[in-house]
Scaffold this motif. Sequence first.
Motif, mmCIF file in Angstrom:
data_model
loop_
_atom_site.group_PDB
_atom_site.id
_atom_site.type_symbol
_atom_site.label_atom_id
_atom_site.label_comp_id
_atom_site.label_asym_id
_atom_site.label_seq_id
_atom_site.Cartn_x
_atom_site.Cartn_y
_atom_site.Cartn_z
ATOM 1 N N LEU A 22 0.839 -1.205 0.000
ATOM 2 C CA LEU A 22 0.000 0.000 0.000
ATOM 3 C C LEU A 22 0.875 1.256 0.000
ATOM 4 O O LEU A 22 0.546 2.258 -0.637
ATOM 5 N N VAL A 61 -5.795 10.307 -3.069
ATOM 6 C CA VAL A 61 -6.726 9.547 -2.212
ATOM 7 C C VAL A 61 -7.770 8.845 -3.081
ATOM 8 O O VAL A 61 -8.070 7.660 -2.883
ATOM 9 N N ARG A 62 -8.302 9.547 -4.066
ATOM 10 C CA ARG A 62 -9.332 8.952 -4.943
ATOM 11 C C ARG A 62 -8.774 7.732 -5.691
ATOM 12 O O ARG A 62 -9.413 6.696 -5.778
ATOM 13 N N THR A 83 -7.517 0.090 -4.221
ATOM 14 C CA THR A 83 -7.586 -0.853 -3.091
ATOM 15 C C THR A 83 -9.015 -1.182 -2.690
ATOM 16 O O THR A 83 -9.222 -2.065 -1.867
ATOM 17 N N ARG A 84 -9.977 -0.438 -3.218
ATOM 18 C CA ARG A 84 -11.401 -0.612 -2.914
ATOM 19 C C ARG A 84 -11.693 -0.424 -1.421
ATOM 20 O O ARG A 84 -12.536 -1.098 -0.853
ATOM 21 N N VAL A 85 -10.951 0.465 -0.770
ATOM 22 C CA VAL A 85 -11.262 0.765 0.629
ATOM 23 C C VAL A 85 -12.223 1.955 0.654
ATOM 24 O O VAL A 85 -12.431 2.630 -0.351
ATOM 25 N N HIS A 86 -12.800 2.229 1.814
ATOM 26 C CA HIS A 86 -13.729 3.345 1.958
ATOM 27 C C HIS A 86 -12.962 4.668 1.811
ATOM 28 O O HIS A 86 -11.822 4.778 2.266
ATOM 29 N N PRO A 87 -13.560 5.694 1.165
ATOM 30 C CA PRO A 87 -12.845 6.965 0.946
ATOM 31 C C PRO A 87 -12.264 7.571 2.229
ATOM 32 O O PRO A 87 -11.161 8.115 2.219
ATOM 33 N N LYS A 88 -13.007 7.471 3.308
ATOM 34 C CA LYS A 88 -12.526 8.059 4.564
ATOM 35 C C LYS A 88 -11.289 7.313 5.069
ATOM 36 O O LYS A 88 -10.357 7.926 5.585
ATOM 37 N N GLU A 89 -11.299 6.002 4.909
ATOM 38 C CA GLU A 89 -10.138 5.199 5.314
ATOM 39 C C GLU A 89 -8.948 5.502 4.422
ATOM 40 O O GLU A 89 -7.820 5.579 4.902
ATOM 41 N N ALA A 90 -9.226 5.649 3.127
ATOM 42 C CA ALA A 90 -8.149 5.951 2.183
ATOM 43 C C ALA A 90 -7.514 7.286 2.546
ATOM 44 O O ALA A 90 -6.287 7.418 2.565
ATOM 45 N N GLU A 91 -8.334 8.262 2.877
ATOM 46 C CA GLU A 91 -7.814 9.587 3.231
ATOM 47 C C GLU A 91 -6.934 9.496 4.478
ATOM 48 O O GLU A 91 -5.827 10.053 4.505
ATOM 49 N N ALA A 92 -7.423 8.759 5.482
ATOM 50 C CA ALA A 92 -6.657 8.644 6.727
ATOM 51 C C ALA A 92 -5.348 7.904 6.490
ATOM 52 O O ALA A 92 -4.302 8.308 7.007
ATOM 53 N N ALA A 93 -5.408 6.828 5.689
ATOM 54 C CA ALA A 93 -4.201 6.033 5.444
ATOM 55 C C ALA A 93 -3.167 6.835 4.661
ATOM 56 O O ALA A 93 -1.986 6.845 5.008
#
Lengths: 119, 302
Positions: free
Chosen positions: A63, A81-82, A88-98
Amino acid sequence: MTREAALACVPVKNSAVKEVRLENGLVRLCYPLQIKPWLAELRRRFGPAEASPPEKQLELDELGTLTWDLMDGTLRFDEIVRRFCRETRVHPKEAEAAVAQFVRELGRRGLVGLKPFEP
Amino acid sequence: MEPANGPDPKRQPACGAKVFAWAGLRFCLPSGWETGQLEKDHGWLESDFKPVMEFKTAIVRGRFSFRRHLKQLETASSLRLKRVDMPVAWRSHLNGFHARAFTWQGPRLGGDGLLIYCPACRRATLLQFFRNGGAVVDAVVSVLASFSDHGTAPRPTLAVYDIQATVPLALSLKRFRFDSGRFELVYGDRRRLLTLWRWSPADAALRHHNDSLPDFARFNGLPADADPSAPSREVNQGVEWCWPLRRTWRNRLPLRFRRRLPPAAFRIWHRPAVNRILAVRADGQMDYDLFAEICRDYEIVS
């Protein structure tokens, strides 16, 4: 810096960072170690004459490698982030945090910086 | 608009969109809206990384006063509030609730707000809609049309981010964590404890455990007192372990009157299509049938 302003910035890699692509596709970053001035002076006076500056290595996981590859110096943080989210098909909020945590950690080590977006 | 008996308790979000359910509130998310940040009785929704709605809810003890609560809101925050007449389009969706509309203006952002009180469940809810280019106006109607704060058979009771579950109302939310990649929610009452997990992305999580779900479970959720070598049962795309309930002084007496002891159980399953891993663990005196039903309803929504 507000969240909105940070999302509009472009993460830029430090040109002093060397990137090594491993066999498994992951990336290893080699970067000069920032040492305190008095230590650098000691090293200059008493260390070997031809000594290269100390380097540190950081091996990214898949990642981290994906995010590193997305940071091409033109993409804004929110666009990274988008794309991370799509890959990775993760939730947008999780992607932003990661991604934010990753960029913050690399920023702390001096490997990336943020510049304002210029269209 | 202000009947004594409250709204229809069977009022359910009837929409094709994604449902949001948290802290006893339930409504349909307008297109493009996502869960932002959540606290126990408070949260934000976002659209394209911008806040679109904030909510706060609590059960009111004693008499409810709109004037007092709006004044408290104004003094506790740096917002300037202005009472306005309830728009007609909103009023028609608030049958059974007592409600007051207002506009608010903060240092950088502003918008419309609504303070709703339900006389049936004595719950007061503050909704603040952010004015981000005016697209929120239609969304407000969509939220209010599906808004409910109690119900006879609310399903789901939890629908946030990409997870959806129905947990019995008797079990209250004890603690939760929404970390990037790992969600954990713990519900319970005096005798039972229920834990829900969600990991994402699943391929990255499993890779560190030889792509084996049982191996992953041993480090994530399977308790130490469960024997990992004990025979596990394969369920739909997952594995389940059951182990005997530990006989403590607290559960000894009620268990004496039961023929069969309810087992503690842990079920973990993989959803490759959405790249997620879900898991549920029941501790204490929870019936296996209830555990199985909770597992069946716990799903990923996108």
